[in-house]
Design a protein around this motif. Structure first.
Motif, PDB file in Angstrom:
ATOM      1  N   SER A 225      -4.376   6.185   3.575  1.00 50.34           N
ATOM      2  CA  SER A 225      -4.373   5.929   2.131  1.00 50.34           C
ATOM      3  C   SER A 225      -2.963   5.697   1.581  1.00 50.34           C
ATOM      4  O   SER A 225      -2.779   5.551   0.384  1.00 50.34           O
ATOM      5  CB  SER A 225      -5.049   7.094   1.394  1.00 50.34           C
ATOM      6  N   MET A 226      -1.958   5.643   2.477  1.00 50.33           N
ATOM      7  CA  MET A 226      -0.578   5.469   2.016  1.00 50.33           C
ATOM      8  C   MET A 226      -0.391   4.118   1.337  1.00 50.33           C
ATOM      9  O   MET A 226      -1.076   3.155   1.659  1.00 50.33           O
ATOM     10  CB  MET A 226       0.384   5.495   3.212  1.00 50.33           C
ATOM     11  N   SER A 227       0.631   4.059   0.475  1.00 51.38           N
ATOM     12  CA  SER A 227       0.994   2.803  -0.177  1.00 51.38           C
ATOM     13  C   SER A 227       1.422   1.766   0.865  1.00 51.38           C
ATOM     14  O   SER A 227       1.893   2.118   1.940  1.00 51.38           O
ATOM     15  CB  SER A 227       2.157   3.083  -1.122  1.00 51.38           C
ATOM     16  N   THR A 228       1.248   0.482   0.531  1.00 52.81           N
ATOM     17  CA  THR A 228       1.791  -0.563   1.410  1.00 52.81           C
ATOM     18  C   THR A 228       3.113  -1.087   0.857  1.00 52.81           C
ATOM     19  O   THR A 228       3.700  -2.012   1.397  1.00 52.81           O
ATOM     20  CB  THR A 228       0.809  -1.747   1.554  1.00 52.81           C
ATOM     21  N   ASP A 229       3.579  -0.466  -0.236  1.00 47.86           N
ATOM     22  CA  ASP A 229       4.836  -0.911  -0.842  1.00 47.86           C
ATOM     23  C   ASP A 229       6.022  -0.287  -0.086  1.00 47.86           C
ATOM     24  O   ASP A 229       6.154   0.941  -0.023  1.00 47.86           O
ATOM     25  CB  ASP A 229       4.834  -0.481  -2.326  1.00 47.86           C
ATOM     26  N   GLN A 230       6.866  -1.145   0.481  1.00 45.60           N
ATOM     27  CA  GLN A 230       7.952  -0.653   1.336  1.00 45.60           C
ATOM     28  C   GLN A 230       8.942   0.214   0.563  1.00 45.60           C
ATOM     29  O   GLN A 230       9.447   1.206   1.083  1.00 45.60           O
ATOM     30  CB  GLN A 230       8.693  -1.828   1.990  1.00 45.60           C
ATOM     31  N   ALA A 231       9.220  -0.142  -0.696  1.00 47.86           N
ATOM     32  CA  ALA A 231      10.179   0.646  -1.481  1.00 47.86           C
ATOM     33  C   ALA A 231       9.645   2.068  -1.669  1.00 47.86           C
ATOM     34  O   ALA A 231      10.397   3.052  -1.543  1.00 47.86           O
ATOM     35  CB  ALA A 231      10.421  -0.031  -2.830  1.00 47.86           C
ATOM     36  N   THR A 232       8.351   2.193  -1.923  1.00 43.15           N
ATOM     37  CA  THR A 232       7.752   3.524  -2.087  1.00 43.15           C
ATOM     38  C   THR A 232       7.887   4.325  -0.789  1.00 43.15           C
ATOM     39  O   THR A 232       8.242   5.504  -0.807  1.00 43.15           O
ATOM     40  CB  THR A 232       6.245   3.385  -2.442  1.00 43.15           C
ATOM     41  N   LEU A 233       7.612   3.657   0.332  1.00 44.42           N
ATOM     42  CA  LEU A 233       7.680   4.360   1.619  1.00 44.42           C
ATOM     43  C   LEU A 233       9.119   4.759   1.949  1.00 44.42           C
ATOM     44  O   LEU A 233       9.376   5.858   2.442  1.00 44.42           O
ATOM     45  CB  LEU A 233       7.118   3.469   2.741  1.00 44.42           C
ATOM     46  N   GLU A 234      10.058   3.852   1.641  1.00 40.90           N
ATOM     47  CA  GLU A 234      11.456   4.158   1.954  1.00 40.90           C
ATOM     48  C   GLU A 234      11.992   5.298   1.094  1.00 40.90           C
ATOM     49  O   GLU A 234      12.896   6.032   1.506  1.00 40.90           O
ATOM     50  CB  GLU A 234      12.321   2.906   1.792  1.00 40.90           C
ATOM     51  N   ALA A 235      11.430   5.459  -0.103  1.00 44.57           N
ATOM     52  CA  ALA A 235      11.891   6.538  -0.980  1.00 44.57           C
ATOM     53  C   ALA A 235      11.418   7.915  -0.491  1.00 44.57           C
ATOM     54  O   ALA A 235      11.918   8.943  -0.940  1.00 44.57           O
ATOM     55  CB  ALA A 235      11.394   6.284  -2.402  1.00 44.57           C
ATOM     56  N   MET A 236      10.457   7.940   0.414  1.00 40.72           N
ATOM     57  CA  MET A 236       9.958   9.232   0.915  1.00 40.72           C
ATOM     58  C   MET A 236      10.825   9.699   2.082  1.00 40.72           C
ATOM     59  O   MET A 236      11.222   8.902   2.931  1.00 40.72           O
ATOM     60  CB  MET A 236       8.508   9.084   1.430  1.00 40.72           C
ATOM     61  N   SER A 237      11.090  10.996   2.125  1.00 40.56           N
ATOM     62  CA  SER A 237      11.816  11.527   3.289  1.00 40.56           C
ATOM     63  C   SER A 237      10.852  11.562   4.478  1.00 40.56           C
ATOM     64  O   SER A 237       9.620  11.467   4.298  1.00 40.56           O
ATOM     65  CB  SER A 237      12.320  12.944   3.000  1.00 40.56           C
ATOM     66  N   ASP A 238      11.397  11.719   5.682  1.00 38.07           N
ATOM     67  CA  ASP A 238      10.533  11.793   6.866  1.00 38.07           C
ATOM     68  C   ASP A 238       9.523  12.932   6.733  1.00 38.07           C
ATOM     69  O   ASP A 238       8.350  12.784   7.072  1.00 38.07           O
ATOM     70  CB  ASP A 238      11.385  11.991   8.133  1.00 38.07           C
ATOM     71  N   ASP A 239       9.994  14.082   6.235  1.00 39.16           N
ATOM     72  CA  ASP A 239       9.085  15.227   6.107  1.00 39.16           C
ATOM     73  C   ASP A 239       7.959  14.932   5.109  1.00 39.16           C
ATOM     74  O   ASP A 239       6.798  15.268   5.347  1.00 39.16           O
ATOM     75  CB  ASP A 239       9.853  16.478   5.651  1.00 39.16           C
ATOM     76  N   GLU A 240       8.322  14.302   3.997  1.00 36.97           N
ATOM     77  CA  GLU A 240       7.285  13.958   2.998  1.00 36.97           C
ATOM     78  C   GLU A 240       6.268  12.985   3.576  1.00 36.97           C
ATOM     79  O   GLU A 240       5.061  13.105   3.367  1.00 36.97           O
ATOM     80  CB  GLU A 240       7.940  13.318   1.758  1.00 36.97           C
TER      81      GLU A 240
END
Ligand code: OAD
Length: 272
Positions: A147-162
């Motif tokens: 269910s994760m976003s497909t938006d790369q900016a959103t994914l890049e803003a998340m830390s590895d742990d998140e």
């Protein structure tokens, strides 16, 4: 192409009832998804940091799950942007016409066959589906859409742990539902025996857009070649399956793109 194809179908498939299609990355190339071994292929250019094929192993994932997840989520976003092309649509129409006598065995994890209208039950996704995940020891009953976003900016803003936390289910870490290089085919997750079984009963096997580098497709085509099951290879470039088709009287190799051939083939098969 039309005359050669029609002549082959007339002489080998006039009573063909059971069809098996085997697809590879080439069928989705015309939808804009890179192949694996082509000039721009995933295995040719690799990721920013890792060599081709290093990413796609359990051993690598177990050491750096966040990096591997990010690579799959990036590829998932490319698949989401792509649309099924006329070759996918032709296969959906064939299933509609042949129902239980049609089986699609696909190496593609992009989900485009299902989006074109092929059914989950008659589509054997032998390398998984990039839109699904499962707990590390999960079986097919534990598959779950990502269910994760497909938006790369959103994914890049998340830390590895998140990121890894968001990819847990019921507290359990999950992995992409994709077969890796250091893993084996099985029936429950990847329909291994079913793929061989439908091939053994097929009246015609059609191979589309694959270089023939993986094990189960090789077993399927070897079975068709050795058991005299008519088979057609569709690929604009030379490949091992096309070469086998050229050598055998019950084989036909068509060196054209999937989108140019499959709509014509589908029409010919439905009017046999
Ligand atoms: P490859 O990249 O190895 O081969 C793609 C094939 O598609 C090549 O033979 C191309 O000539 C052909 N092709 C390109 N454009 C085409 C078009 N428009 N129409 C028809 N054919 C076209 O990809 P696969 O054979 O699918 O596995 O690779 C098989 C598996 O190897 C993949 O599923 C992946 C990889 O390791 C896993 O990730 C488990």
């Amino acid at each position: 192409m039309h005359d050669t194809l029609n002549a082959f179908l007339q002489s080998h498939c006039s009573n063909a009832k059971r069809l098996v299609f085997l697809t590879g990355a080439g069928i989705s190339a015309e939808s804009g998804i890179p192949t694996f071994r082509g000039k721009e292929g995933y295995w040719t250019i690799g990721s920013k940091v890792y060599q081709p094929q290093e990413m796609a192993t359990w051993s690598n994932f177990s050491q750096m799950p966040a990096q591997v997840w990010r690579w799959y989520l990036y590829r998932r976003a490319i698949c989401h942007k792509a649309e099924p092309n006329p070759a996918h649509v032709a296969l959906a129409k064939l299933e509609e016409a042949f129902q239980d006598n049609f089986t699609l065995v696909t190496q593609n994890v992009d989900g485009l066959h299902l989006r074109a209208g092929n059914s989950f039950d008659r589509t054997y996704q032998i390398h998984g589906n990039i839109d699904y995940m499962r707990p590390y020891r999960g079986d097919s009953s534990s598959l779950e859409p990502i269910s994760m976003s497909t938006d790369q900016a959103t994914l890049e803003a998340m830390s590895d742990d998140e990121l890894l936390e968001a990819l847990k289910r019921n507290g359990q870490p999950c992995r992409p539902h994709v077969l890796w290089f250091d893993e084996c085919y099985d029936e429950d997750l990847y329909r291994f025996q079913s793929s061989l079984h439908v091939t053994s009963r097929a009246d015609l096997v059609v191979i589309v857009g694959t270089s023939g580098a993986t094990n189960l497709p090789n077993q399927m085509v070897t079975m068709a070649a050795q058991q005299g099951i008519p088979f057609i290879d569709i690929n604009p470039n030379e490949n091992v399956f096309g070469q086998a088709a050229d050598r055998l009287p019950h084989g036909l190799s068509i060196q054209e793109s999937a989108g140019a051939v499959l709509p014509t083939l589908a029409q010919a098969l439905t009017s046999l």
